[in-house]
Scaffold this motif. Structure first.
Motif, mmCIF file in Angstrom:
data_model
loop_
_atom_site.group_PDB
_atom_site.id
_atom_site.type_symbol
_atom_site.label_atom_id
_atom_site.label_comp_id
_atom_site.label_asym_id
_atom_site.label_seq_id
_atom_site.Cartn_x
_atom_site.Cartn_y
_atom_site.Cartn_z
ATOM 1 N N MET A 131 29.268 6.239 11.675
ATOM 2 C CA MET A 131 30.242 5.400 12.356
ATOM 3 C C MET A 131 29.633 4.977 13.697
ATOM 4 O O MET A 131 29.053 5.787 14.400
ATOM 5 N N THR A 132 29.808 3.730 14.023
ATOM 6 C CA THR A 132 29.169 3.213 15.222
ATOM 7 C C THR A 132 30.072 3.231 16.445
ATOM 8 O O THR A 132 29.600 3.402 17.553
ATOM 9 N N LYS A 133 31.351 3.037 16.268
ATOM 10 C CA LYS A 133 32.240 3.052 17.431
ATOM 11 C C LYS A 133 32.904 4.420 17.553
ATOM 12 O O LYS A 133 33.064 5.129 16.552
ATOM 13 N N PRO A 134 33.294 4.790 18.771
ATOM 14 C CA PRO A 134 33.946 6.103 18.944
ATOM 15 C C PRO A 134 35.248 6.200 18.143
ATOM 16 O O PRO A 134 35.964 5.221 17.972
ATOM 17 N N ILE A 135 35.513 7.386 17.678
ATOM 18 C CA ILE A 135 36.732 7.658 16.912
ATOM 19 C C ILE A 135 37.832 8.008 17.900
ATOM 20 O O ILE A 135 37.662 8.876 18.748
ATOM 21 N N ARG A 136 38.954 7.328 17.768
ATOM 22 C CA ARG A 136 40.067 7.534 18.695
ATOM 23 C C ARG A 136 40.905 8.741 18.259
ATOM 24 O O ARG A 136 41.102 8.975 17.071
ATOM 25 N N PHE A 137 41.376 9.492 19.265
ATOM 26 C CA PHE A 137 42.322 10.573 18.988
ATOM 27 C C PHE A 137 43.360 10.636 20.099
ATOM 28 O O PHE A 137 43.144 10.132 21.196
ATOM 29 N N TYR A 138 44.493 11.215 19.763
ATOM 30 C CA TYR A 138 45.591 11.410 20.710
ATOM 31 C C TYR A 138 45.828 12.900 20.902
ATOM 32 O O TYR A 138 45.714 13.673 19.950
ATOM 33 N N VAL A 139 46.190 13.278 22.094
ATOM 34 C CA VAL A 139 46.786 14.592 22.341
ATOM 35 C C VAL A 139 48.230 14.273 22.662
ATOM 36 O O VAL A 139 48.524 13.575 23.637
ATOM 37 N N ARG A 140 49.121 14.726 21.796
ATOM 38 C CA ARG A 140 50.527 14.355 21.932
ATOM 39 C C ARG A 140 51.420 15.508 21.506
ATOM 40 O O ARG A 140 50.960 16.436 20.837
ATOM 41 N N PRO A 141 52.709 15.422 21.872
ATOM 42 C CA PRO A 141 53.625 16.464 21.402
ATOM 43 C C PRO A 141 53.970 16.277 19.924
ATOM 44 O O PRO A 141 53.883 15.167 19.394
ATOM 45 N N VAL A 142 54.344 17.371 19.287
ATOM 46 C CA VAL A 142 54.879 17.273 17.933
ATOM 47 C C VAL A 142 56.182 16.486 18.019
ATOM 48 O O VAL A 142 56.799 16.390 19.082
ATOM 49 N N TYR A 143 56.604 15.896 16.921
ATOM 50 C CA TYR A 143 57.880 15.170 16.922
ATOM 51 C C TYR A 143 59.010 16.124 17.264
ATOM 52 O O TYR A 143 59.107 17.213 16.706
ATOM 53 N N HIS A 144 59.859 15.727 18.178
ATOM 54 C CA HIS A 144 61.047 16.472 18.595
ATOM 55 C C HIS A 144 60.721 17.872 19.119
ATOM 56 O O HIS A 144 61.492 18.804 18.924
ATOM 57 N N GLY A 145 59.583 18.003 19.767
ATOM 58 C CA GLY A 145 59.201 19.292 20.321
ATOM 59 C C GLY A 145 58.287 19.112 21.518
ATOM 60 O O GLY A 145 57.982 17.993 21.925
ATOM 61 N N SER A 146 57.855 20.227 22.064
ATOM 62 C CA SER A 146 56.997 20.162 23.245
ATOM 63 C C SER A 146 55.583 20.665 22.982
ATOM 64 O O SER A 146 54.697 20.465 23.807
ATOM 65 N N ILE B 77 44.084 12.440 14.923
ATOM 66 C CA ILE B 77 42.991 11.484 14.798
ATOM 67 C C ILE B 77 43.626 10.135 14.480
ATOM 68 O O ILE B 77 44.379 10.004 13.514
ATOM 69 N N ALA B 78 43.329 9.136 15.307
ATOM 70 C CA ALA B 78 43.985 7.834 15.181
ATOM 71 C C ALA B 78 43.272 6.922 14.188
ATOM 72 O O ALA B 78 43.889 5.998 13.653
ATOM 73 N N ASP B 79 42.008 7.146 13.938
ATOM 74 C CA ASP B 79 41.254 6.302 13.019
ATOM 75 C C ASP B 79 41.235 6.920 11.626
ATOM 76 O O ASP B 79 41.559 8.091 11.443
ATOM 77 N N ASP B 80 40.846 6.115 10.647
ATOM 78 C CA ASP B 80 40.854 6.533 9.247
ATOM 79 C C ASP B 80 39.786 7.597 8.994
ATOM 80 O O ASP B 80 38.591 7.326 9.037
ATOM 81 N N HIS B 81 40.245 8.794 8.707
ATOM 82 C CA HIS B 81 39.321 9.904 8.473
ATOM 83 C C HIS B 81 38.781 9.944 7.044
ATOM 84 O O HIS B 81 38.011 10.834 6.685
ATOM 85 N N ARG B 82 39.165 8.992 6.226
ATOM 86 C CA ARG B 82 38.715 8.943 4.828
ATOM 87 C C ARG B 82 37.519 8.010 4.616
ATOM 88 O O ARG B 82 37.006 7.912 3.517
ATOM 89 N N VAL B 83 37.093 7.313 5.660
ATOM 90 C CA VAL B 83 35.993 6.367 5.502
ATOM 91 C C VAL B 83 34.656 7.105 5.389
ATOM 92 O O VAL B 83 34.493 8.215 5.909
ATOM 93 N N ASP B 84 33.719 6.467 4.706
ATOM 94 C CA ASP B 84 32.378 7.034 4.603
ATOM 95 C C ASP B 84 31.790 7.211 5.990
ATOM 96 O O ASP B 84 31.939 6.350 6.852
ATOM 97 N N GLY B 85 31.125 8.318 6.202
ATOM 98 C CA GLY B 85 30.458 8.578 7.464
ATOM 99 C C GLY B 85 31.340 9.213 8.523
ATOM 100 O O GLY B 85 30.862 9.475 9.629
ATOM 101 N N PHE B 86 32.621 9.466 8.201
ATOM 102 C CA PHE B 86 33.472 10.121 9.191
ATOM 103 C C PHE B 86 32.934 11.528 9.434
ATOM 104 O O PHE B 86 32.611 12.243 8.491
ATOM 105 N N PRO B 87 32.814 11.928 10.697
ATOM 106 C CA PRO B 87 32.239 13.251 10.982
ATOM 107 C C PRO B 87 33.102 14.400 10.440
ATOM 108 O O PRO B 87 34.318 14.271 10.306
ATOM 109 N N ASP B 88 32.461 15.495 10.164
ATOM 110 C CA ASP B 88 33.110 16.707 9.669
ATOM 111 C C ASP B 88 33.825 17.396 10.833
ATOM 112 O O ASP B 88 33.201 18.127 11.603
ATOM 113 N N LEU B 89 35.123 17.145 10.969
ATOM 114 C CA LEU B 89 35.892 17.690 12.084
ATOM 115 C C LEU B 89 35.838 19.215 12.102
ATOM 116 O O LEU B 89 35.612 19.826 13.148
#
Length: 121
Positions: free
Chosen positions: A1-16, A22-34
């Motif tokens: 993958m050539t561009k940086p992979i976007r991610f969010y740090v956020r609260p769970v729904y209805h919680g703190s 991971i905001a980008d598609d983790h199913r694409v070829d070449g996605f790094p092994d998280l």
């Protein structure tokens, strides 16, 4: 993958509690092994899921795969499903998520996107 992979740090729904989404598609070829990245960066090791969520029947029924990891700073779970990739922690979650955030950023492959926490209430 050539561009940086976007991610969010956020609260769970209805919680703190925080999570990493991971905001980008983790199913694409070449996605790094998280899991491999976090294993290397945090010195984590995979353990049996304490609630049995890593059993094959769970993956088949829910079309999502859970893995449970421990490291010196705590424990986290990777939730890999058809639509998203998330990292959560139930204990000491703020510190664990901060460690994961730093680990992702250190690789140079990921970039953190800011989110409006009010969207998740």
């Amino acid at each position: 993958m050539t561009k940086p992979i976007r991610f969010y740090v956020r609260p769970v729904y209805h919680g703190s509690e925080l999570l990493v989404e991971i905001a980008d598609d983790h199913r694409v070829d070449g996605f790094p092994d998280l899991a491999g990245i976090l294993r290397h960066e945090l010195g984590a090791r995979r353990e049996p899921h304490p609630e049995g969520m890593d059993r094959p029947v769970i993956a088949l029924l829910h079309q999502r795969f859970f893995s449970y990891w421990t490291y010196a700073g705590g424990a986290y779970e990777i939730d890999d499903d058809t639509w998203g990739l998330f990292v959560t922690a139930t204990q000491n979650h703020a510190a664990v998520i901060a460690d994961i955030e730093r680990a992702l950023l250190r690789t140079g492959q990921f970039v953190k996107e800011e989110v409006d926490f009010a969207r998740y209430r």
